[in-house]
Scaffold this motif. Structure first.
Motif, PDB file in Angstrom:
ATOM      1  N   VAL A 220       0.858  -1.177   0.000  1.00 51.05           N
ATOM      2  CA  VAL A 220       0.000   0.000   0.000  1.00 51.05           C
ATOM      3  C   VAL A 220       0.899   1.233   0.000  1.00 51.05           C
ATOM      4  CG1 VAL A 220      -0.160   0.151   2.532  1.00 51.05           C
ATOM      5  CG2 VAL A 220      -2.003   1.100   1.130  1.00 51.05           C
ATOM      6  N   SER A 221       0.408   2.319  -0.601  1.00 53.91           N
ATOM      7  CA  SER A 221       1.137   3.583  -0.602  1.00 53.91           C
ATOM      8  C   SER A 221       0.301   4.650   0.080  1.00 53.91           C
ATOM      9  CB  SER A 221       1.451   4.032  -2.036  1.00 53.91           C
ATOM     10  OG  SER A 221       2.272   3.100  -2.695  1.00 53.91           O
ATOM     11  N   GLU A 222       0.985   5.588   0.737  1.00 51.75           N
ATOM     12  CA  GLU A 222       0.341   6.759   1.321  1.00 51.75           C
ATOM     13  C   GLU A 222       0.651   7.961   0.446  1.00 51.75           C
ATOM     14  OE1 GLU A 222       0.429   6.594   5.993  1.00 51.75           O
ATOM     15  OE2 GLU A 222       2.323   5.831   5.226  1.00 51.75           O
ATOM     16  N   LYS A 223      -0.399   8.620  -0.055  1.00 48.26           N
ATOM     17  CA  LYS A 223      -0.238   9.791  -0.919  1.00 48.26           C
ATOM     18  C   LYS A 223      -0.593  11.049  -0.137  1.00 48.26           C
ATOM     19  CE  LYS A 223      -1.544  11.694  -5.427  1.00 48.26           C
ATOM     20  NZ  LYS A 223      -2.373  11.490  -6.636  1.00 48.26           N
ATOM     21  N   ARG A 228       3.632  13.523  -2.560  1.00 42.98           N
ATOM     22  CA  ARG A 228       4.656  12.574  -2.143  1.00 42.98           C
ATOM     23  C   ARG A 228       4.028  11.216  -1.847  1.00 42.98           C
ATOM     24  NH1 ARG A 228       6.160  11.728   3.193  1.00 42.98           N
ATOM     25  NH2 ARG A 228       5.067  13.648   3.745  1.00 42.98           N
ATOM     26  N   LEU A 229       4.725  10.146  -2.230  1.00 45.46           N
ATOM     27  CA  LEU A 229       4.256   8.789  -1.975  1.00 45.46           C
ATOM     28  C   LEU A 229       5.193   8.091  -0.994  1.00 45.46           C
ATOM     29  CD1 LEU A 229       3.207   7.230  -5.425  1.00 45.46           C
ATOM     30  CD2 LEU A 229       1.713   7.894  -3.546  1.00 45.46           C
ATOM     31  N   LYS A 301      -3.828   9.777   1.819  1.00 48.36           N
ATOM     32  CA  LYS A 301      -4.785   8.795   1.318  1.00 48.36           C
ATOM     33  C   LYS A 301      -4.035   7.515   0.956  1.00 48.36           C
ATOM     34  CE  LYS A 301      -8.300  11.936  -0.530  1.00 48.36           C
ATOM     35  NZ  LYS A 301      -9.089  12.314  -1.728  1.00 48.36           N
ATOM     36  N   TRP A 302      -4.723   6.395   1.113  1.00 44.05           N
ATOM     37  CA  TRP A 302      -4.149   5.111   0.762  1.00 44.05           C
ATOM     38  C   TRP A 302      -4.403   4.783  -0.697  1.00 44.05           C
ATOM     39  CZ3 TRP A 302      -6.581   2.851   5.731  1.00 44.05           C
ATOM     40  CH2 TRP A 302      -5.658   2.918   6.776  1.00 44.05           C
ATOM     41  N   LEU A 303      -3.370   4.252  -1.338  1.00 44.87           N
ATOM     42  CA  LEU A 303      -3.479   3.760  -2.704  1.00 44.87           C
ATOM     43  C   LEU A 303      -3.097   2.289  -2.734  1.00 44.87           C
ATOM     44  CD1 LEU A 303      -1.688   6.638  -4.702  1.00 44.87           C
ATOM     45  CD2 LEU A 303      -4.108   6.470  -4.082  1.00 44.87           C
TER      46      LEU A 303
END
Length: 346
Positions: A220-223, A228-229, A301-303
């Motif tokens: 998972v990534s945090e945007k 920034r990721l 936000k989660w991606l």
């Protein structure tokens, strides 16, 4: 201007003798935080902060239901299995229009939790509307001690192993690891990971769980607002990678459960069955204040690994299966039936 408003209330409010400086100060902080217009960014006074911490420990007194704001309406995200809310007939997606006769309009989730909770043996009445109701109905629920064991696992006679996870709490990782060891020792035909009505919890626990299927890569990534990721990578154990897996989700699956479902879907490590998830894909940090209060602040936000926004889209199942009111009343579960069909015909 702030102090002008403060003085106006202290001098002119009809019951000004009942006003305390602490009451006004906490109210001002609530208003300040609410001004960002995000239902998950909230100020919590010391009492609410303690209740929030009790949540994560898995022990508290209340009705046993996760709630959230959906389309500006207080909503049951997930009634916890075997708890008073479920026994009283509450369901994921139910809209709460009043608590003990007081409207929930404008109420944030933490304040609503505070009003719904209370000592064991006392009652709370929720005014509920759900699809199929002709009018709002009152549900009176007797509060109880809520001790949440977040993982239940069993091997069925047909060789399918079911892992039900109700929350991602303090006990989840140890219980899940026990289930993984049991899976390896019993070598089932397939796994059903049941995340229905799972409202979420710890991010790190979600990453650990997903890593039991995903050998490498981003989970998972945090945007952030500056684009920034921050990428969270698999821990690489992947002990369950070779087991056919179906993940069950519904409109009560939120937050950390959406991270797991989304990651397994993107890497094609599982078939996702059920209904579209809640869509609670934002990241909160908790800032503790000097008097025991705190602020939960949405910072990102989660991606999913493929860059899908969980907040904007939720997780759409690969195979959509409805669980109707009639199914519920007859103790039928077409979602788990579909999962069994998929695994037993592989």
């Amino acid at each position: 201007m702030f102090w002008e408003a403060w003085d106006a209330l202290k001098q002119n409010y009809v019951d000004r003798s009942e006003l305390t400086d602490k009451q006004l100060f906490y109210g001002a902080l609530r208003g300040l935080v609410a001004a960002v217009d995000d239902p998950y960014t909230v100020f919590m006074d010391p009492q609410v902060t303690k209740e929030f911490e009790d949540d994560l420990s898995g022990t508290f007194e209340g009705i046993g239901a996760e709630i959230g704001i959906k389309e500006d309406i207080l909503t049951i995200v997930a009634p916890l299995p075997g708890m008073p809310a479920e026994k009283a007939g509450l369901k994921a997606g139910d809209k709460i229009y009043a608590i003990n006769g007081t409207s929930t309009a404008g109420l944030n989730t933490d304040e609503a939790v505070r009003r719904i909770r209370g000592p064991k043996g006392t009652q709370v009445t929720l005014s509920i509307f759900r699809q199929g109701f002709k009018a709002i109905q009152d549900f009176t629920i007797t509060r109880d001690s809520i001790v949440v064991k977040s993982v239940n696992a069993k091997l069925r006679e047909d060789g399918i192993y079911i892992i039900e996870i109700s929350n991602f709490n303090n006990d989840t990782l140890n219980l899940f690891n026990s289930a993984v060891r049991d899976v390896i020792s019993k070598n089932p035909k397939g796994i059903i990971l049941d995340l229905r009505n799972n409202p979420g919890g710890y991010l790190d626990t979600a990453i650990e769980l997903a890593s039991e299927w995903i050998e490498g890569g981003v989970v998972v990534s945090e945007k952030y607002s500056d684009q920034r990721l921050d990428e969270h990578l698999s821990r690489g154990r992947a002990r369950l990678k070779d087991f056919a897996t179906v993940v069950l989700v519904n409109q009560g699956s939120a937050s950390a459960s959406e991270i797991v479902a989304g990651a397994l879907q993107d890497y094609k490590k599982a078939t996702i069955v059920g209904k579209k998830t809640f869509g609670k894909g934002s990241v909160q940090t908790m800032q503790n204040l000097s008097d025991g209060s705190s602020i939960k602040i949405t910072v990102a936000k989660w991606l999913t690994p493929k860059g899908r926004s969980i907040s904007d889209e939720g997780i759409k199942p690969d195979i959509e299966v409805e669980l109707t009111e009639e199914d519920y009343n007859k103790d039928n579960d077409p979602q788990i039936d579909k999962a069994l069909e998929i695994l037993l015909t592989k």
